[in-house]
Design an enzyme around this catalytic site. Structure first.
Site, PDB file in Angstrom:
ATOM      1  N   TRP A 151       1.141  -1.105  -0.171  1.00 43.63           N
ATOM      2  CA  TRP A 151      -0.215   0.163   0.176  1.00 43.63           C
ATOM      3  C   TRP A 151       0.751   0.748   0.680  1.00 43.63           C
ATOM      4  O   TRP A 151       1.829   1.474   0.552  1.00 43.63           O
ATOM      5  CB  TRP A 151      -0.754  -0.153   1.114  1.00 43.63           C
ATOM      6  CG  TRP A 151      -1.360   1.357   1.308  1.00 43.63           C
ATOM      7  CD1 TRP A 151      -0.842   2.317   2.294  1.00 43.63           C
ATOM      8  CD2 TRP A 151      -2.204   2.124   0.623  1.00 43.63           C
ATOM      9  NE1 TRP A 151      -1.374   3.446   2.385  1.00 43.63           N
ATOM     10  CE2 TRP A 151      -2.915   3.175   2.004  1.00 43.63           C
ATOM     11  CE3 TRP A 151      -3.566   1.709   0.401  1.00 43.63           C
ATOM     12  CZ2 TRP A 151      -4.521   4.025   1.488  1.00 43.63           C
ATOM     13  CZ3 TRP A 151      -4.621   2.640   0.042  1.00 43.63           C
ATOM     14  CH2 TRP A 151      -5.173   3.240   1.095  1.00 43.63           C
ATOM     15  N   MET A 152       0.099   2.095  -0.466  1.00 44.37           N
ATOM     16  CA  MET A 152       0.783   3.827  -0.498  1.00 44.37           C
ATOM     17  C   MET A 152      -0.090   4.334  -1.008  1.00 44.37           C
ATOM     18  O   MET A 152      -0.968   4.887  -1.327  1.00 44.37           O
ATOM     19  CB  MET A 152       1.905   4.062  -2.135  1.00 44.37           C
ATOM     20  CG  MET A 152       2.288   5.207  -2.316  1.00 44.37           C
ATOM     21  SD  MET A 152       3.606   5.703  -4.009  1.00 44.37           S
ATOM     22  CE  MET A 152       1.957   5.612  -4.753  1.00 44.37           C
TER      23      MET A 152
ATOM     24  N   ASP B  25       0.641   9.631   0.664  1.00 39.59           N
ATOM     25  CA  ASP B  25       0.886  10.036   0.918  1.00 39.59           C
ATOM     26  C   ASP B  25       3.029  10.340   0.532  1.00 39.59           C
ATOM     27  O   ASP B  25       3.144   9.480   1.019  1.00 39.59           O
ATOM     28  CB  ASP B  25       0.861  11.445   1.701  1.00 39.59           C
ATOM     29  CG  ASP B  25      -0.089  11.189   2.845  1.00 39.59           C
ATOM     30  OD1 ASP B  25      -1.433  10.922   1.885  1.00 39.59           O
ATOM     31  OD2 ASP B  25      -0.011  11.767   3.594  1.00 39.59           O
TER      32      ASP B  25
ATOM     33  N   TRP C 173      -4.489   0.410   3.899  1.00 39.89           N
ATOM     34  CA  TRP C 173      -3.587   0.965   4.666  1.00 39.89           C
ATOM     35  C   TRP C 173      -3.027   0.947   6.072  1.00 39.89           C
ATOM     36  O   TRP C 173      -3.782  -0.324   6.273  1.00 39.89           O
ATOM     37  CB  TRP C 173      -4.688   2.214   4.856  1.00 39.89           C
ATOM     38  CG  TRP C 173      -3.518   3.682   5.924  1.00 39.89           C
ATOM     39  CD1 TRP C 173      -3.052   4.346   5.752  1.00 39.89           C
ATOM     40  CD2 TRP C 173      -3.712   3.876   7.411  1.00 39.89           C
ATOM     41  NE1 TRP C 173      -2.174   5.473   6.619  1.00 39.89           N
ATOM     42  CE2 TRP C 173      -3.091   4.552   7.354  1.00 39.89           C
ATOM     43  CE3 TRP C 173      -4.048   2.791   8.496  1.00 39.89           C
ATOM     44  CZ2 TRP C 173      -2.791   5.014   8.927  1.00 39.89           C
ATOM     45  CZ3 TRP C 173      -3.621   3.577   9.432  1.00 39.89           C
ATOM     46  CH2 TRP C 173      -3.128   4.154   9.803  1.00 39.89           C
TER      47      TRP C 173
ATOM     48  N   PHE D  82       4.724   8.633  10.106  1.00 38.53           N
ATOM     49  CA  PHE D  82       3.372   9.137   9.309  1.00 38.53           C
ATOM     50  C   PHE D  82       4.194  10.132   8.756  1.00 38.53           C
ATOM     51  O   PHE D  82       5.132  10.542   8.133  1.00 38.53           O
ATOM     52  CB  PHE D  82       2.561  10.239  10.231  1.00 38.53           C
ATOM     53  CG  PHE D  82       1.078   9.717  10.380  1.00 38.53           C
ATOM     54  CD1 PHE D  82       0.620   8.421  10.330  1.00 38.53           C
ATOM     55  CD2 PHE D  82      -0.259  10.177  11.024  1.00 38.53           C
ATOM     56  CE1 PHE D  82      -0.249   7.125  10.743  1.00 38.53           C
ATOM     57  CE2 PHE D  82      -1.559   9.203  11.164  1.00 38.53           C
ATOM     58  CZ  PHE D  82      -1.300   7.705  10.892  1.00 38.53           C
ATOM     59  N   SER D  83       3.347  11.035   7.547  1.00 40.91           N
ATOM     60  CA  SER D  83       4.258  11.951   6.602  1.00 40.91           C
ATOM     61  C   SER D  83       4.414  12.598   7.278  1.00 40.91           C
ATOM     62  O   SER D  83       4.653  13.663   8.424  1.00 40.91           O
ATOM     63  CB  SER D  83       2.836  12.761   5.863  1.00 40.91           C
ATOM     64  OG  SER D  83       1.658  11.580   4.789  1.00 40.91           O
TER      65      SER D  83
ATOM     66  N   ARG E  11      -0.144  17.093  12.372  1.00 41.45           N
ATOM     67  CA  ARG E  11       0.962  16.186  11.899  1.00 41.45           C
ATOM     68  C   ARG E  11       1.317  16.332  10.710  1.00 41.45           C
ATOM     69  O   ARG E  11       1.418  17.223  10.570  1.00 41.45           O
ATOM     70  CB  ARG E  11      -0.032  15.121  11.757  1.00 41.45           C
ATOM     71  CG  ARG E  11      -1.473  14.650  10.840  1.00 41.45           C
ATOM     72  CD  ARG E  11      -1.645  13.499  10.590  1.00 41.45           C
ATOM     73  NE  ARG E  11      -3.089  13.486   9.831  1.00 41.45           N
ATOM     74  CZ  ARG E  11      -4.371  13.350  10.383  1.00 41.45           C
ATOM     75  NH1 ARG E  11      -4.212  13.735  11.687  1.00 41.45           N
ATOM     76  NH2 ARG E  11      -4.960  13.518   9.267  1.00 41.45           N
TER      77      ARG E  11
ATOM     78  N   TRP F 144      -9.389   8.939  -0.432  1.00 41.24           N
ATOM     79  CA  TRP F 144      -9.248   8.904   1.211  1.00 41.24           C
ATOM     80  C   TRP F 144     -11.381   7.928   0.428  1.00 41.24           C
ATOM     81  O   TRP F 144     -11.254   6.602   1.606  1.00 41.24           O
ATOM     82  CB  TRP F 144      -9.144   9.242   2.060  1.00 41.24           C
ATOM     83  CG  TRP F 144      -8.003   9.555   2.155  1.00 41.24           C
ATOM     84  CD1 TRP F 144      -7.729  10.527   2.407  1.00 41.24           C
ATOM     85  CD2 TRP F 144      -7.278   8.293   2.889  1.00 41.24           C
ATOM     86  NE1 TRP F 144      -6.198   9.951   2.626  1.00 41.24           N
ATOM     87  CE2 TRP F 144      -6.226   8.905   3.122  1.00 41.24           C
ATOM     88  CE3 TRP F 144      -7.312   6.928   2.880  1.00 41.24           C
ATOM     89  CZ2 TRP F 144      -4.612   8.522   3.563  1.00 41.24           C
ATOM     90  CZ3 TRP F 144      -6.523   6.412   3.479  1.00 41.24           C
ATOM     91  CH2 TRP F 144      -5.184   6.845   3.529  1.00 41.24           C
TER      92      TRP F 144
HETATM   93  C1  FRU Z   1      -2.423  12.444   4.524  1.00 38.29           C
HETATM   94  C2  FRU Z   1      -2.687  11.287   5.819  1.00 38.29           C
HETATM   95  C3  FRU Z   1      -2.132  11.820   6.326  1.00 38.29           C
HETATM   96  C4  FRU Z   1      -1.479  11.522   6.998  1.00 38.29           C
HETATM   97  C5  FRU Z   1      -0.734  10.537   6.958  1.00 38.29           C
HETATM   98  C6  FRU Z   1      -0.807   8.558   7.269  1.00 38.29           C
HETATM   99  O1  FRU Z   1      -3.020  11.101   3.399  1.00 38.29           O
HETATM  100  O2  FRU Z   1      -3.723  11.221   6.362  1.00 38.29           O
HETATM  101  O3  FRU Z   1      -2.682  13.613   7.798  1.00 38.29           O
HETATM  102  O4  FRU Z   1       0.234  11.629   8.432  1.00 38.29           O
HETATM  103  O5  FRU Z   1      -2.304  10.358   5.285  1.00 38.29           O
HETATM  104  O6  FRU Z   1      -1.093   8.010   6.072  1.00 38.29           O
END
Ligand code: FRU
Length: 623
Positions: free
Chosen positions: A142-143, A145, A169, A201-202, A266, A405
């Site tokens: 899975w990929m 951001d 995810w 996370f991102s 985040r 999403w």
């Molecule tokens: C955006 C997000 C970010 C978070 C990441 C988690 O798509 O919800 O805010 O860091 O994905 O995978």
């Protein structure tokens, strides 16, 4: 009552190449169930991988490679209970005599225990017919951001939210690919792995030219959010001493926590602010962006917040990006663009990218527009989490995640999910109302993909004009360039079709002054869990839409066009995506499509009173 049940699988394994067949070393797996919730797998003479059978719709079990270290981390893995969909490799310790894998939330009756196997290799050759040919995708897994985009020493680094243990995810790692030209990508091992503090996370990365952090001059430093139920969302850093291949997590993480206990805090974006000789970090904080500053990249001080009540309402702000760009190419007139990815709140439902134009004085972002003004970076439904490469000088290159999403976990692919949209050069321009807008055009490097040209030529379009076949052996990877004059038409456009009649329609709807991309008959249009078409109920604009919406995926997306203008189009098709760029990227529209076979026919149509001028060329982008 405790139930103990042991099964042993013995495998004669030929070890490393070069060994003769009599030098086999036996590798064994024995599976022990203790009660209904705990399973232990004991392996002697481990091979490189344990191949795990995955079933997309099974519940997650917790799987841990037990090395006795505090850093051992449980991964959430959907081990097959009844029917495996595919396998993923689970790395075993190299050179060890034995290994133990502990599994919780287990199901002793599941089929996975009989199917788990040992192997020194994992076949990652492509199995998905919808895998793009020239867009970046992960090899498997899975990929979401793009993360930590950075250019250094001739390489573009594309890190990304990655789950190596399934195509839904979970288990966020930073996956990693590199490219020298933004067109071909080399897959590398994940650079930062989920750990006991949380998911990775991102975030972003920088080259520390002045050694502000003390990890070395020109060290590559990554900033990410560590996310877990126990610790919440906290900002962390990690540095690399091998040009971004591997990272060491900073020992005093976290470097920033929310001052008000905010749950959604985040995606740190860090950049150097030259006028004040300081670092700036932007963190998405629920429905605003918070700005922090630092001299050493480790200690961060709150400066300001921006965004409450701005743009599309009620949406979670995510993945901040902020870049300074010349307006209309004039280096003496620069503006800052704050890119905000929001979810939900997209014009067409789900997630999307908006931006604000304004000034930044080193402390505050001051928006040029009133709060209710909404500016979209892309008018499709599959363009999200856009962030830009750091360290590229005057070029500002953004990379979106090409999904939404609403349905990202269900799109009809299996080996990988999903792709990045094409890298795009971002720019600012003044529109006919005097408004500063941001455009995005595909990077010039993509021209190197052109293999074969079909000159459709100048058409005086009245009624319809059909190009029966675009290319022999069309793999579904091509580009169209066109100039169209819709000023005397009501509806003018074209359909890209396959032999089954599945099609994507792109047209100018002149009464509503819109360009539309309709994918409602594009191929596979129903998958996953259908959600309510919530946009109709919540946004006024939808009610005035002339396009017929059906559900979350089968719809048309539209963008406003300026009156009476010759329109220049560039369209990129790649197996499961259509990206439209109008007038050199002043409008961009990115949508996924899943045709059962490639579109290879074009039907132009015009219902105007007079013939319309169309000039078109097609390029094949694969062998
Ligand atoms: C955006 C997000 C970010 C978070 C990441 C988690 O798509 O919800 O805010 O860091 O994905 O995978």
């Amino acid at each position: 009552m405790m139930k103990t049940n042991i099964s042993t699988i013995t495998m004669g394994m030929l070890l490393a190449a070069g060994m003769s067949s009599c030098e086999t070393k036996e590798s064994n797996i024995s599976v022990t169930h203790q009660g209904d919730t705990l399973t232990t797998i004991h392996i002697t003479n481990p091979t490189k991988y344990l191949l795990l059978p995955i079933e997309n719709n099974s519940d997650e079990m917790k799987v841990l490679l037990n090395t006795g270290s505090k850093a051992d981390t449980y991964m959430d893995i959907r081990l097959a209970v009844s029917n495996p969909d595919y396998y993923v490799p689970f790395a075993l310790p190299e050179g060890a005599k034995e290994a133990t894998v502990v599994i919780r939330n287990t199901d002793p009756e599941a089929v996975c225990w009989d199917l788990i196997s040992l192997s020194d290799s994992f076949d990652s050759s492509n199995r998905d017919k919808f895998r793009p040919l020239y867009h970046h995708t992960p090899l498997y897994g899975w990929m979401n951001d793009a993360n930590g985009l950075i250019y250094k020493d001739g390489e573009y680094h594309l890190y990304f939210q990655y789950n190596p243990y399934g195509t839904k995810w979970g288990n966020m790692h930073w996956g990693h690919s590199v490219s020298k030209d933004l067109v071909t990508w080399e897959h590398l091992d994940p650079a930062i792995e989920r750990d006991t503090m949380g998911h990775i996370f991102s975030g972003s990365s920088v080259v520390d030219h002045n050694n502000s952090a003390g990890f070395g001059k020109d060290a590559m430093i990554a900033f990410y959010t560590s996310a877990s139920d126990e610790n919440g969302q906290i900002q962390c850093m990690a540095y690399s001493e091998d040009n971004g291949r591997t990272f060491t997590k900073y020992e005093n993480n976290p470097i920033l926590t929310p001052f008000d206990g905010l749950k959604d805090f985040r995606d740190p974006k860090v950049f150097w602010y030259a006028p004040d000789q300081k670092w700036v970090m932007i963190v998405s904080a629920d429905v605003e962006m918070r700005f922090y500053s630092s001299d050493n990249l480790k200690d961060w001080e709150y400066m300001s917040g921006f965004g409450k009540g701005y743009g599309a309402e009620f949406s979670q702000f995510e993945c901040p990006e902020m870049v300074e760009l010349a307006v209309d190419g004039n280096p003496d007139n620069k503006k800052w663009a704050l890119i905000v990815n929001i979810n939900p709140g997209c014009l067409f439902g789900g997630s999307a990218t908006e931006y604000f134009i304004g000034d930044f004085d080193g402390t505050n972002f001051i928006c040029d527009n009133e709060p209710e003004v909404v500016k979209w970076l892309d008018w499709g439904k599959d363009h999200y989490a856009t962030v830009c490469f750091n360290n590229t000088g005057d070029r500002v290159i953004g990379v979106p995640w090409m999904n939404n999403w609403q349905y990202a976990n269900y799109v009809p692919v299996e080996q990988f999910r999903s792709a990045n949209a094409l890298p795009r050069e971002l720019f600012l321009f003044t529109d006919s109302k005097g408004e500063i807008m941001m455009g995005s055009k595909p990077v010039d490097e993509l021209k190197t993909l052109r293999k074969e040209e079909l000159n459709i030529g100048q058409i005086n379009l009245n009624g319809e004009y059909i190009v029966e076949k675009l290319f022999d052996n069309n793999q579904g990877a091509f580009e169209l360039e066109m100039e169209i004059d819709p000023s005397d038409s009501k509806t003018l456009g074209f359909e890209m079709l396959n032999e089954a009649g599945e099609k994507v329609v792109i047209y100018f709807d002149m009464p509503s002054q819109r360009v539309v991309m309709d994918r409602s008959q594009s191929g596979i249009i129903e998958f996953g869990e259908k959600s309510e078409p919530h946009f109709i109920e919540t946004h006024e604009m939808r009610k005035t839409n002339s396009v017929n919406y059906i559900n979350d995926f089968a719809l048309g997306t539209w963008a406003p066009i300026e009156k009476g203008k010759k329109q220049k189009l560039q369209v990129f098709v790649d197996k499961c995506s259509v990206e439209l760029f109008l007038n050199d990227g002043k409008i961009a529209m990115t949508n996924l499509v899943f045709p059962n076979s490639p579109y290879n026919k074009i039907r132009f149509f015009n219902d105007g009173k007079k013939p319309a001028s169309v000039n078109a060329t097609a390029y094949k982008l694969s062998e």
